[in-house]
Design a protein around this motif. Structure first.
Motif, PDB file in Angstrom:
ATOM      1  N   LEU A 321     -24.216 -18.324  11.265  1.00 28.91           N
ATOM      2  CA  LEU A 321     -25.475 -19.074  11.260  1.00 28.91           C
ATOM      3  C   LEU A 321     -25.384 -20.313  12.153  1.00 28.91           C
ATOM      4  O   LEU A 321     -26.237 -20.566  13.009  1.00 28.91           O
ATOM      5  CB  LEU A 321     -25.768 -19.492   9.826  1.00 28.91           C
ATOM      6  N   ILE A 322     -24.311 -21.080  11.959  1.00 27.36           N
ATOM      7  CA  ILE A 322     -24.152 -22.314  12.725  1.00 27.36           C
ATOM      8  C   ILE A 322     -23.971 -21.985  14.207  1.00 27.36           C
ATOM      9  O   ILE A 322     -24.604 -22.594  15.078  1.00 27.36           O
ATOM     10  CB  ILE A 322     -22.954 -23.133  12.206  1.00 27.36           C
ATOM     11  N   MET A 325     -27.118 -20.954  16.059  1.00 29.12           N
ATOM     12  CA  MET A 325     -27.963 -22.118  16.337  1.00 29.12           C
ATOM     13  C   MET A 325     -27.397 -22.944  17.485  1.00 29.12           C
ATOM     14  O   MET A 325     -28.121 -23.396  18.363  1.00 29.12           O
ATOM     15  CB  MET A 325     -28.082 -22.989  15.086  1.00 29.12           C
ATOM     16  N   LEU A 326     -26.070 -23.130  17.485  1.00 36.00           N
ATOM     17  CA  LEU A 326     -25.453 -23.937  18.541  1.00 36.00           C
ATOM     18  C   LEU A 326     -25.588 -23.243  19.886  1.00 36.00           C
ATOM     19  O   LEU A 326     -25.939 -23.858  20.890  1.00 36.00           O
ATOM     20  CB  LEU A 326     -23.972 -24.186  18.225  1.00 36.00           C
ATOM     21  N   SER A 328     -27.734 -20.826  20.818  1.00 35.62           N
ATOM     22  CA  SER A 328     -29.094 -20.645  21.323  1.00 35.62           C
ATOM     23  C   SER A 328     -29.704 -21.966  21.773  1.00 35.62           C
ATOM     24  O   SER A 328     -30.701 -21.978  22.482  1.00 35.62           O
ATOM     25  CB  SER A 328     -29.979 -19.983  20.264  1.00 35.62           C
ATOM     26  N   ASN A 329     -29.114 -23.083  21.364  1.00 38.56           N
ATOM     27  CA  ASN A 329     -29.641 -24.373  21.811  1.00 38.56           C
ATOM     28  C   ASN A 329     -28.766 -25.032  22.869  1.00 38.56           C
ATOM     29  O   ASN A 329     -28.992 -26.175  23.220  1.00 38.56           O
ATOM     30  CB  ASN A 329     -29.800 -25.315  20.625  1.00 38.56           C
TER      31      ASN A 329
END
Lengths: 370, 293
Positions: A321-322, A325-326, A328-329
């Motif tokens: 999950l983390i 997010m990291l 994709s950003n």
């Protein structure tokens, strides 16, 4: 193929979504008939359908209407228990299993819609993080009420109580919902086919809504509330509409989910479940319905796949999950990805400018993060 | 006397909520993010203290200090690894990351300390205060908790209004871009906020488990959510608001438990929040920000 090409961009995207679901259903059905799916995965098929519906319905609120809702499991809970009670009530009058399931799901959806309306009226007065916390609060209140709700059925009809099972005052009959123990002795009506139909139904409702006049109004309110208001859009009406429809679909999914098990406890529909559904929506891409379908499927199967390393599976889930997010950003990777996309599009013979536009403006641009 | 006992228990529980809410409110004020992992930092703090006393045999004061240091470091590490790369990301992505961190901490704790509840020895070794011929008993933990809450609130208010770093913090929460132009190191200010918030979480965790001595990997979850509710109730971003919200919430919860029933107490707490927000949409002490067109 020529027909496919002649469609508008949104129609093509919608068509792809439906086709994807149908193809996935057919493949799974063939594999299941061939005995190529493990038992634990077979047990997950109905929950996967329910989670897809939940993710699609939450996406309507979070992605399309732009409000962060942290209490979606509450509506699921209302739908689940209402559906279970309805199924028991209809057990004698409607002998056909499929028809009874449809009726129960409809009752579940209806009750959840009412709950959504009651919750929605105060919630729609608020914005942003305050709205989020109030939906969280309503989710917890619904869980608490369900934890104290006793429902029984006997020859005289339904009995309700908020104290304990003895105060139902029943003569014989059965207790359908027993407070914290939840609903017991549920008849297992849900099938994978029913789940598939419900997924198609949810997609039909949400996709048609998005591409309708009302849907455009909802998105206008999301993008700029004041501008939308100034061109005569009734802001509260459209926000409430999205919220209630979403609650109704969540209730239906809840009913489907509950009737897949022999017993179900109110604790199941807590804050963590709401968050789980939100994770599906965010990972699938906000406002991207197809993304929600894909991410709900993958993220429900993933913990099952990791069952072999059971102790570490939730830890790995958290790390995934983390990392997603990291990554994709990450601006570097994002740039590289956009570059790659435009190059691929360019090679297919489309002009680069149009490709960049297609990637940039549409909420249905297919920017899923998987 | 029942009323007074309940009131004191409520203030005590409320003070714990207030300390957690202070961490929430500071982080929200400056980073504009809901730090869902905050509740789990509480749990980690309590475990560190538990291990320090149980396995290392440290004195309670040293154990609490160790737990504060441990959580402060943990807070900084989380901020650096997970939140800092997402400074300019959409707020929901940050929220999901925070949820990921929360899952991570919970499950890491489950692996390290297992799921069986640990019984926590109170760090406070003060005798209870008996008033009115023993009709009203105030335990040592209660006194220390309330005292700690007051001290922390005063210290934080002084820090944010008087010190240079504190002023930088308020400037960042007001307008990050302008703060950066004034020569404030926004990144290090945010890190400092996380450090303070996590340190407070450690204190809250130790006090929570001293008052309610069962410790499991999910101990921090519900207090975390309720403290978040308290922060919103008081007006998120406001330090006195967080304390007011926390104490109010604690009192309401204990009274609901005593007079309405344990089962429905959470529903009452959340209903109060909803009503309060409908009357004052930005919280009790929050600033009403006018929307500009």
């Amino acid at each position: 193929m020529t027909m496919f090409k002649s469609m508008s961009k949104s129609a093509r995207s919608t068509f792809t979504t439906y086709a994807m679901v149908v193809v996935a259903y057919v493949i799974v059905q063939i594999l299941a008939n061939g005995g190529m799916i493990t038992n634990s995965l077979t047990g997950q098929l109905v929950p996967i359908c329910a989670y897809i519906c939940l993710a699609v319905s939450l996406n309507l609120v979070v992605g399309i209407s732009g409000e962060l809702s942290l209490g979606h499991a509450g509506f699921m809970s209302v739908g689940a228990f209402a559906g279970v009670v309805a199924a028991a009530c209809f057990s004698s009058s409607v002998p056909n299993d499929a028809l009874r399931l449809i009726l129960s799901i409809a009752v579940g959806g209806g009750c959840a819609a009412i709950a959504g309306f009651v919750v929605g009226i105060p919630v729609m007065r608020l914005h942003g993080d305050y709205l989020a916390i109030v939906t969280l609060a309503f989710g917890e209140i619904i869980k608490n009420i369900m934890n104290n709700l006793y429902v029984g059925l006997d020859s005289a009809g339904l009995h309700f109580s908020m104290t304990d099972a003895n105060s139902l005052g029943m003569s014989g009959g059965t207790i359908l919902i027993n407070g914290p123990q939840g609903a017991v002795g549920i008849e297992k009506l849900s099938t994978f086919f029913a789940g598939f139909i419900l997924v198609i139904f949810c997609l039909f409702v949400v996709l048609n809504l998005i591409h309708s006049r009302s849907g455009r109004a909802i998105m206008a309110v999301r993008d700029n509330r004041i501008a939308a208001e100034s061109v005569g859009i009734n802001v509260t009406k459209y926000r409430l509409m999205a919220f209630v429809i979403s609650a109704a679909l969540a209730g239906m999914a809840g009913a489907l989910y509950a009737m897949n098990y022999s017993s179900i406890v109110p604790k199941k529909f807590d804050f963590n479940t709401s968050i789980l559904i939100l994770v599906f929506v965010v990972l699938g891409g906000m406002g991207n319905i197809r993304g929600s379908v894909i991410s709900a499927t993958i993220l429900t199967i993933l913990p099952e796949m990791l069952r072999a390393i059971s102790d570490y599976r939730m830890l790995i889930y958290a790390i995934v999950l983390i990392l997603v997010m990291l990554v994709s950003n990450n601006p570097t990777l994002k740039g590289a990805w956009a570059n790659l996309r435009s190059r691929l599009r360019g090679r297919r013979g489309r002009p680069k400018v149009a490709a960049a536009e297609a990637a940039g403006d549409a909420p249905e641009g297919g920017d899923s993060d998987e | 006397m029942d009323f007074l006992t309940n009131l004191i228990n409520g203030i005590s529980l409320g003070s714990i909520y207030a300390i957690i809410a202070l961490g929430y409110t500071m982080v929200y004020g400056i980073a504009k993010m809901l730090n869902f992992a905050h509740g789990d930092v509480i749990m980690v703090g309590a475990y560190i203290c538990f291990c320090a006393m149980g396995y290392l045999g440290l004195s309670p004061i040293l154990a609490v200090l160790l737990s504060i240091v441990g959580c402060t470091v943990l807070g900084i590490v989380i901020e650096r690894l997970a939140y800092k790369p997402l400074r300019n990301a959409p707020s929901l992505d940050v929220l999901i990351t925070a949820i990921g961190v929360s899952y991570f901490l919970e499950n890491a704790a489950l692996l390290i300390w297992k799921s069986d509840p640990k019984s926590f020895t109170s760090v406070v070794d003060l005798p209870s205060l008996s008033l009115f011929d023993g009709q009203l008993v105030i335990s040592g933990v209660t006194m220390v908790t309330v005292l700690a809450c007051v001290v922390i609130m005063i210290a934080l208010t002084t820090f944010t209004t008087k010190s240079k770093q504190g002023k930088a913090m308020r400037a960042c929460s007001e307008d990050q871009g302008a703060a950066r132009l004034m020569g404030i190191n926004v990144d290090s200010t945010i890190s400092l906020t996380f450090a303070i918030g996590s340190g407070l979480a450690a204190i809250a965790g130790v006090l929570l488990c001293s008052a309610y001595p069962t410790l499991t990997p999910t101990t921090g979850l519900m207090p975390g959510i309720k403290a978040f509710v308290a922060a919103v109730l008081g007006g998120i971003g406001s330090i006195p608001g967080a304390v007011l919200g926390g104490v109010l919430l604690g009192i309401i919860e204990i009274f609901a438990k005593a007079y309405i029933g344990t089962q429905m107490s959470d529903a009452v707490v959340f209903a109060v929040l909803i009503i309060a927000l409908l009357i004052k949409p930005s919280g009790l002490l929050g600033k009403q920000i006018k929307e500009k067109v």
